[in-house]
Each structure stands twice: as C-alpha cells, then as structure tokens.
Design a protein around this motif. Sequence first.
Motif, short mmCIF file in Angstrom:
data_model
loop_
_atom_site.label_atom_id
_atom_site.label_comp_id
_atom_site.label_asym_id
_atom_site.label_seq_id
_atom_site.Cartn_x
_atom_site.Cartn_y
_atom_site.Cartn_z
N PHE A 101 28.27 43.34 21.78
CA PHE A 101 28.82 44.71 21.77
C PHE A 101 28.63 45.45 20.43
O PHE A 101 28.65 46.66 20.39
N PHE A 102 28.50 44.69 19.32
CA PHE A 102 28.50 45.31 17.99
C PHE A 102 27.46 44.63 17.10
O PHE A 102 27.29 43.42 17.14
N ILE A 103 26.78 45.43 16.29
CA ILE A 103 25.91 44.90 15.24
C ILE A 103 26.15 45.71 13.98
O ILE A 103 26.42 46.91 14.03
N GLY A 104 26.06 45.02 12.84
CA GLY A 104 26.24 45.67 11.55
C GLY A 104 25.22 45.15 10.55
O GLY A 104 24.65 44.07 10.75
N PRO A 105 24.97 45.87 9.47
CA PRO A 105 23.93 45.47 8.52
C PRO A 105 24.19 44.13 7.84
O PRO A 105 23.25 43.42 7.48
N ASN A 106 25.45 43.76 7.66
CA ASN A 106 25.75 42.51 6.97
C ASN A 106 25.40 41.28 7.80
O ASN A 106 25.36 40.17 7.27
N GLU A 107 25.15 41.48 9.09
CA GLU A 107 24.77 40.36 9.95
C GLU A 107 23.34 39.90 9.69
O GLU A 107 22.96 38.80 10.10
#
Length: 291
Positions: free
Chosen positions: A200-206
Amino acid sequence: MDWFNNFWAVYSNLVLTLGTNALLALSIYLTLSCGMLAMANAAFMGIGAYTAALLTMNYETPFAVSLAGGMAAPALVAFIIGKPTLRLSGVYLAMATLGFGEVVRVLILNTEDLTGGALGLNGIPQLTQWWHVAGAVVIALAVLWRLRRSKVGRAFEAIKEDETAAGLMGINVTGYKMLAFVLGAVLAGLAGALNAHLTFFIGPNEFGFDRGVEILTMAILGGINGLVGPVLGSTILTLLPELLRAFNDFRLVVNGLILVLIVLFLPKGIWDPVRFRRWFRAGKTRSASST
C-alpha cells in the motif's frame, strides 16, 4: 482449512515478501556471477516500485502494464549509467553504484509533486497476489538456470575468474557485463513493482543504503555458487527477525551474531556444492575404511 485461512490472514505479507526478497537476491547474484560488486539494486528496486505505482495510480494502467513499466524503467536507467560505471571494478564500482543509489533517493525526496517526497506514496492498490510472486520467482529461476548452462553463463564465469583472460579469448567483456547489469535491474525492478502493490505504501527510505546492504547480504549469506544460495539467504534474512521476536530488544544482536558466525565459518555461504561433495566423499571414505 480454517487454520490455513487464519495463517494466511496473519502471515500472507511475510510469505509474499519471501518471494520479492528472493528476486532481489537473484538480481544481485547476476552481477556477482559476472564478477561485479554493483550496489545499485536497491535504487533499481525503488525506480521499479515508483514507476509501477505511478502508472497504476495516475494512469490506471492494467497491472501487467504497470509491472512491465516497473521492469523497463530500471533496465533503461541501468543501460544508461552502465556505460560509464562498468568501466570500474571492485570497490570503485561499489562506490559509484552506491552514489547512484543516493542520487535516486534524493531525486525522489525532491520531486514531491510526483513521488510524494519524504511522505512517500500512500494508497497504492493491493493488486499483488500470491501467484504473481510465485510465478515471477519460478520464471526467474528457470531463466537463470538456463542462462547458467548457456554460452552467456560460461562467459559470465570466465569474466568472474579473470576479466583480462576472458577478453583475450574473444569474449565481449563489456557487452556481457552490461547484460548482467541490465538483467539484474529488471529483476530488482520487478521485485519493487510487486512489493509496491503489496504494501500500500512506498517511501524513499525503503530503497537507501541499508536496503542495498541487505540485498548483498542475502546473496553472500546463501552463497553465489548456485541459484539455491541467494534464495536460501533471502529466506533466512526474511524469517530471522520473525523467529527471534522472543528475544525482544536483543533480537538485532542475535541476528547480527548469527550472520557473523556464518560468514566466519562458511565464507562461501551456506549453499556450497563443492563443500557438500567434499563432505560426501569424506563420509564414503570413512564408511569404506570402517568396513
């Protein structure tokens, strides 16, 4: 079947993560099998994840098209940056690709209108099903198995053993290294696209430095002398945090200790066919001498 339904409701994301992590480990296995210590796989995963998610959310493309975009975008980027970076080797290649990963992360942070910036992308449709992940892993393993036994696989092995000698034998070293780099980017992008439509979610820190090191550790831990090694390493690193929950605050310490012991006593990884054959011969010798 109630027990299975309950198990799947609780652990479905973990099981599917096993598959996406296996794809990531296989992606870096490709470059390592060609003698390249490239650390851009986390960045390629991020490019694939954001490309697929944006296609789905902004253009409502079919899931298959989103996955194709998630593989094509990192492949194109890998081809572009591969021209200058693959001239490097060893730690210099690792530093260059790590730098590229940081550039990707900063670009994601500074394009808020498109990527959501530091807040990431929320509300990505959960389109990834178990058979998508299983099919991707099976197809990847089948293609890589065939590749290992082909002329391309033999060229990869020759370049890994001695790049100069491989070039003198007429092997197109630059071309084969580019092929391994691009194929690794395709697998990493596929893993990112599947993962984006799972969580559901992605962010740059991943997709930063930590993820890059984790992907490398999966392959090294399992061993790169066969396709089983990266899959085994990714499975262990994915399950280990869950298995060590009882240790609470000491979980990371125990996790690290296990990895250190494996690296010290099994430097070629857990899956090492040569070591297994040596143990088998030693066992047969002892059996013969005892009789």
